[in-house]
Structure formats: C-alpha cells, structure tokens
Enzyme design. Structure first.
Site, PDB file in Angstrom:
ATOM      1  N   GLU A   1       0.810  -1.206   0.000  1.00  0.00           N
ATOM      2  CA  GLU A   1       0.000   0.000   0.000  1.00  0.00           C
ATOM      3  C   GLU A   1       0.852   1.268   0.000  1.00  0.00           C
ATOM      4  OE1 GLU A   1      -2.756   0.247   3.166  1.00  0.00           O
ATOM      5  OE2 GLU A   1      -4.009   1.687   2.109  1.00  0.00           O
ATOM      6  N   ASP A   2       1.942   1.256   0.740  1.00  0.00           N
ATOM      7  CA  ASP A   2       2.661   2.515   0.971  1.00  0.00           C
ATOM      8  C   ASP A   2       3.983   2.662   0.224  1.00  0.00           C
ATOM      9  OD1 ASP A   2       0.634   3.074   2.701  1.00  0.00           O
ATOM     10  OD2 ASP A   2       1.721   2.454   4.498  1.00  0.00           O
TER      11      ASP A   2
END
Ligand code: MN
Length: 472
Positions: free
Chosen positions: A58-59
């Site tokens: 996600e990051d």
C-alpha cells in the site's frame, strides 16, 4: 533470526526509507513492532515475514510479484489479504460487494478475512501496535479508531480467545472513547484493590498452605480486572458495583485436570462458595474454547473473591487463544479456500472452517443464510432433544459422541450408530440446534482410540479416556 526474516527486514527498511509516522519516528518502526508482536505470539515464519512486509504494497513501490518471488506464494497471499483490509474504506467497499445484506461490522470483517486465519492475526497485531501509539494522531482520528477497535477488533480477539490482547485493545480504546469514565473506573478499581489488599494476601497464604499440605504443585497470582469489562458490567447492573463478584480474583494454575477439581474441592473446604457461582468451563468450555473452573467464595472477613482454576495449557490458551493453538498443534495453516483445501483447526475453532466455507459461497455468488450463520457464530450453546423429548444442552460444535457420553458413559461406550432427525448420520456430524438425536448401542461395540477425533467436549474426552484406561 532466520535469513528470510533478515531479508524481509532489509527490503522493508529500504522500501519505507524516508517515510515517517505521525509520531516522527521512522516508518519502519511500525512493521518491526508488528513483527515482534507476532513473534511473541509464537506465530510461524511466513506470518512473521508478512508482518514485516504488511504495509509495503500500500505505501511503497514494492509489488506482490516481488514478494512472491522473494518469499513465496503463502507470504504474498498473507500480505495481499492484510493490504485489502488496511484501508478501512476500500475494505468496507470490498465487504459491500459480498455482503450488502448486513451492517454487522464484526460479521462482515470475519467473513472477508475468513480465507486464511493468519491474515486476521496479522491484522490484530497491526491494530495492537496502532493502539499503543494512538496518542500521536489528532483527537478526531483517535476517537474513530478507538471506537472501531471496541466494536470490531476487541470482540474479534475475544472470539479467538486471545484474552490478553482483548483486554489491552479494549482498555486502550476505552481510554480514548470515554477518558473521563476511564479514569474514574481506574480510581474505583485501585481503591477497591487497596482496601482488599490485606484480605487477598491472607487468602492467598491460607490457600497456599492448604495446597502445600496436600502436596499439590501450583502457581498462583491475582488477575487484573479489565476497566472496559468493568464498565460493561456496571452498565448491565445499573452501576451497582456490589453486584459485581469478580472484582477480586485469584488464579491457580496446576498440572492436570484432575488436580483442578481437587483444588476446587479444597477451596470449598476453606470458604463458603456462593450459590450458583460455581462454573465448570472445563467440562463445558465457552464457545471460544476457554476452559477453567470458576468459583466465587466469601472469606471469613466477608470479602467476595473469585477463584479461577486451570491447567497450564488452558491458561496459555486463555491468554493467547488462537495463537497458542498454533503453538500446541503445530498446525500448518497455509491452505486457503481458493485451493479448495480446508484448514485443519482444533475442534473448538471449527467455526472458522464454517466461516471459510461461507466466504467461498459468497464469492461464488451463492445464497447464504446470514442469520443462521450469525446464530452459529455467536451462540454459546445448542439445545438438542432425545427421542423422548428431553432437552440436552451442548456447546456449539458438539458431535454425537458428546451427546451420548452426556446421557450416560455406558451409552457413550457402546455407540454403534446415530440417527439425527430420523436419518443415520456419521459420528463426525456436528449437531445443530433443535436436532432430535437417537443413539443406537450394541453390547459388542466398545470404545476405541479413533473416537478421540470424533469428540468435541472435554467431558466426553475424559470419559472415553477412563474407559480406554480401564480396558472396558
Ligand atoms: Mn500497519
């Protein structure tokens, strides 16, 4: 530390390079804390690695393909599962496509996560660390996350019998949701404990002397009452704190089940037990698998104290729940519903299998009776009938042999077959609420080892063991 874990730490550190948390710390401190929690819970290596990598998709620029080629399919599957749920909004959107019928967040989350139970455990470790560091967030976010923790994650920890986690999650969350009440209750508890300190010490000493005299090996400690559970009980009892009998509790851990009952008897020889407050969760475990003997007694100086008596294994399980059962069963839980394989879980966690099947059905677009599922998931007991109409209550998950041994050990020991609602069924058939169960016996049929696999309750297991030992 294994090479694979070291490699995961190296890759995650590089990927999160330059990112910081709201507290100002380097971002990598968070995945590393999650890793540590998972290690403490005794989780397998794949799960620990997925914990290190859980925020990379996600990051950061890291891809699932990369994770798959570096660490294998199971790790990639776990990271993917956690990622899908990390963003609350997209997570809930995902849920909406499968479950437009229900607004019950816990149920929705359970079903969405049901595919591999380890995804759930990583998610809980992630949430635990986020709660421990919640003070860094702005107040409106704190409240929102704390509320979600109380509504979804603490009950989830409870369902998995992760007692220590449940208490920590709920108490931190409650301190943000209602800080004033939290401090009040904290003070009340402290005051009560101080007032009872002498009495508790004396009780512990008296019990210790008695146990030593009887040459019983034991460990004894006090248990701290969770502030949030005190809050909930006070709501139930119109804020009357005198109606709450487990404010003071002493826990005794012994080597085996027989000794648990022996200690219960010894305690009753010292103190007057309160009527209706003796609970045998060993013979009748709670639905989440919790086992213990509870009794509430009145001491000579009129204090009310609860005793909890259990074995070491029961204690570990009550504290760490599902995570502990990984430890005890050394189960390899890598399969998921997509491969069509069902995870092998201890019988008291069969509800997870049920969940996995439901998740699979929903994804295939099949109809699912959520009301029924919910009943199965959250009810503690089922009631079944003998052909004569007598009602027998059993824990959810009970099997025909549990029923038979409950009627009488003679019946249990000679089971030849079983009819449920008039039809012959196998001994592996889980009994359902409202079933009429008829046990067919034969003098020639006797108990055998293979029956251990077809038993759910500790009561039946104990009876079977006795029969096999006595050679009958
Ligand atoms: Mn995270």
């Amino acid at each position: 530390m294994s090479r694979r874990i070291e490699k995961a730490i190296k890759l995650a550190t590089e990927a999160h390079e330059g990112q910081t948390r709201k507290s100002g710390e380097a971002y990598i401190s968070h995945p590393l804390a999650v890793m540590k929690i998972l290690e403490d819970w005794g989780m397998d290596e794949d799960t620990v690695i997925a914990g290190v990598l859980h925020d990379t998709i996600e990051d950061t620029d890291m891809t699932l393909e990369q994770i798959k080629s570096e660490f294998g399919e199971p790790v990639a599957f776990l990271v993917d599962g956690v990622t899908k749920l990390s963003d609350a909004r997209s997570g809930m959107r995902d849920l909406d496509t499968y479950l437009p019928q229900t607004k019950d967040n816990l149920l929705r989350l359970l079903i969405a996560l049901g595919s591999d139970i380890r995804v759930l455990i990583i998610k809980l470790a992630d949430r635990l660390h986020n709660m421990r560091t919640l003070s860094a967030l702005p107040p409106d976010k704190q409240k929102k996350i704390a509320k979600e923790t109380l509504e979804v994650f603490a009950p989830l920890a409870d369902r998995l019998n992760m007692g220590r986690l449940r208490v920590e999650l709920a108490d931190i969350a409650f301190s943000y949701v209602d800080p004033k009440r939290y401090t009040e209750l904290q003070k009340i508890l402290e005051k009560r404990n101080r007032a009872a300190e002498k009495s508790i010490q004396k009780t512990k000493k008296d019990v210790a002397n008695l146990l030593k005299r009887e040459k019983i090996q034991y460990e004894m400690d006090g248990r701290v009452k969770s502030i949030y559970s005190l809050h909930k009980k006070l709501m139930k009892y119109d804020q009357n704190i005198d109606a709450i009998y487990d404010l003071l509790a002493i826990r005794i851990i012994v080597n085996d089940i027989t000794t648990c009952y022996l200690v219960l008897g010894l305690i009753h020889s010292l103190y007057t037990p309160m009527d209706g407050r003796v609970k045998d969760y060993i013979a009748m475990p709670k639905q989440n698998g919790y086992q213990s003997l509870h009794t509430t007694v009145i001491t000579p100086d009129k204090r009310i104290i609860e005793f909890q008596i259990r074995t070491k294994e029961m204690h570990d399980y009550a504290e760490h729940g599902l995570a502990a059962s990984f430890w005890y069963n050394e189960q390899k839980l890598t399969e998921n519903y997509r491969t069509g394989k069902i995870q092998h879980l201890p019988t008291h966690l069969l509800w997870i299998t049920e969940l996995q099947q439901t998740a699979a059905h929903l994804r295939e677009g099949k109809k699912v009776d959520l009301k029924k599922l919910k009943l199965n998931l959250f009810a503690d007991k089922i009631f079944v009938y003998t052909p004569k109409g007598d009602i027998i209550d059993l824990p959810v998950g009970a099997l025909p042999l549990d029923f038979a041994y409950r009627l009488h050990s003679e019946i249990g020991g000679h089971v030849m077959g079983v009819k449920v609602n008039g039809k012959m069924v196998s001994l592996n058939t889980r009994l359902k609420h409202g079933d009429v169960v008829e046990i067919l016996t034969s003098k020639k049929q006797t108990a055998n080892m293979s029956w251990f696999d077809k038993i759910f309750t500790a009561h039946a297991r104990q009876k079977l063991r006795q029969q096999l030992n006595s050679g009958k």
